[in-house]
Each structure stands twice: as C-alpha cells, then as structure tokens.
Design a protein around this motif. Structure first.
Motif: not given
Ligand SMILES: [Zn+2]
Length: 293
Positions: A47-50, A81-82, A86-87, A120-121
């Motif tokens: 969530e922090l990464c998003r 996970a974010a 994507r990359a 959720d990690v």
C-alpha cells in the motif's frame, strides 16, 4: 497504521532524484533518467509503495520503470507486491538466500501479528539478480549497483558518477549502522563497505534512515568502528567475556557518538541494540586476534 508518504529532497540534490519518505520508517529513492526511471526500494508495505507510485506519476512521465531492492530487510522490500507485473525488480544474488531463510518469513509472521498493515504483505523476490556489480545506463545518468555487504550479506548501494551521489541505503547510518551478526567476518565486511563508499569521494551520501546527506556520516561511521576496535583492543580476556560490557562506562553507545537530546526513546533503543551487535562483533574480532597471536 502506515506512515504517510512525502516526496522530498536534500539541499543541493539534483532534481532528477526524489526522496520518497515514509515517515520515520524508511526512505526510498526515485531516479529519473533519459531512458527509464529507477525506484530504489519499495517501502514496508504494498500500500505504501502504491501510494508512492501514484505520487511519482507526474515525474515518471511515460518512461519504463526499473526497480532495485537494496536488500531484503522488511522496510526496504515488502512493498514489492505493488511492483510485480509492472516492472522488473533487480537485487543482488545473495538476496535469494535471504528470501529462502526461514527467518525472513518469521519476521513477517511476527510483524503481521503486531500490526494489521502487514497482513497483506507477500514476500516477492527479485526478477533479476547479479553478483559483483551491475550498471544501469540511463543515458544522462548511470546507476552503478555496488555490492556493499556487512549490514546484510545482500546489501547494495547505488553510485551515480555524473552527480557524484551515493545512495548508501543502510550501509551508512546516523548515528551508527548495524552489522549483520556478532561475527568478525561481518564486521570486516561492513568496515570494508564503508571504506569503499568513502573512496567514491561522493558529494552527497544519502542513507535510507535519519534524513542525512553529508558524506561526513561515512567518516563518522568509520571512526566509530575504529574507536570500538581501539577500546575493545585494550581489554583483557576476562572483560571480553562480560555480557554486560555494553552497559559499562566507556562502552555504551553514548561513549562513542553524540546522541541528540530529542531522539525518540524507541529510536534510541533501536540504536542501542545496533551498538550491542557492533560491540559483540568487535569483541569477537579481538578474541580471534588474541588467539592467533
Ligand atoms: Zn533499513
């Protein structure tokens, strides 16, 4: 609760580099090059990464993203996970050993038991690994990923020669860094990594904790390990075995580094703990020296 994310900078830092600050927890770093963007570390939760990626969207423009994990400590890679899908994620090959280590899963279990935000990690490993060093050629900027073990076996720092900026992550830390274990080998590694960073002769050295950017922190960290070795080196055999040595006058954290009066008590407790490990490793190194003499 997750800390709030803010994008910030340091005085004199090039605008292509953005510090992604998750409160007092950790800083990730975003670097924009001509060819691609690089995010060094993914913070402590997806969530922090998003949130960080959303805040960075404007700066990212349409360039592809490459993600680097500096090392497999929770606050630096649990946001992976974010990124998945994507990359690509790059890390040092030793990161794979740490991921396989049951201790890594145990930290997640413990922290998820303490705080809902970690539930959720998912532990997601790197897509690409390297040994030695790796270079990302961004056109205007080069990012050299340098293996700097000692804090952890898989730790890497990032050197950007065009700007003379070193993203030192946890290899350099104010007031003190922490060695991986109480072994003489790990102590040698952390000191060698600090020397390697010192020899870059960087204009700015940016750790992931503490919000400092002065290269003088590298010299201070080296001086700290030097005085630890000096003081422990003067001890006789019986004191070396003293488990309370870290509480004895002359061997406490504050006997080596000045501690700001406004440092929060949990932060201070954290660094006292780091110091204990550093002291333990120094005692071990001295014991080995005595034995071989
Ligand atoms: Zn860290």
């Amino acid at each position: 609760m997750n800390p709030s994310i803010e994008l910030c900078s340091h005085p004199g830092l090039d605008e292509r580099i953005v510090i992604v600050r998750a409160g007092d927890e950790v800083d990730a770093v975003f670097v924009r090059t001509e060819r691609f963007n690089v995010l060094i570390d993914t913070l402590g939760t997806p969530e922090l990464c998003r949130t960080a990626l959303d805040l960075l969207e404007e700066k990212a423009e349409v360039r592809p993203l490459i993600v680097v994990n500096s090392h497999m400590d929770w606050d630096h890679f649990w946001g992976n996970a974010a990124i998945a899908g994507r990359a690509p994620i790059i890390a040092h090959a030793a990161a794979l050993d740490r991921l396989r280590d049951p201790a890594t899963r145990q930290v997640l279990q413990d922290k998820a038991g303490e705080e809902a935000r970690f539930r959720d990690v998912e532990l997601i490993g790197p897509d690409i690994t390297f040994s030695g060093s790796m270079v990302l050629n961004g056109g205007d900027l080069t990012l050299e990923l340098i293996h700097t073990p000692g804090h952890t076996p898989d730790h890497l720092a990032v050197w950007i020669p065009e700007l003379r900026v070193c993203l030192a992550v946890d290899a350099v830390e104010y007031p003190v860094p922490e060695v991986w274990s109480r072994s003489a080998d790990d102590l040698r590694l952390i000191r060698a990594s600090l020397e390697r960073i010192r020899d870059l002769d960087a204009r700015l050295v940016i750790p992931a904790h503490g919000g400092t950017c002065s290269p003088s922190t590298v010299a201070k960290n080296l001086a700290y390990f030097e005085s630890l070795a000096d003081r422990v080196g003067r001890l006789g055999g019986s004191r070396l075995a003293d488990p309370e040595l870290g509480n004895a006058s002359g061997f406490r954290l504050e006997d080596f580094v000045a501690i700001p009066g406004d440092m929060p008590s949990d932060t201070l407790a954290f660094y006292r703990n780091c110091h204990e490990t550093n002291l333990g490793a120094t005692v071990q190194a001295h014991g080995e020296k005595l034995k071989s003499a």
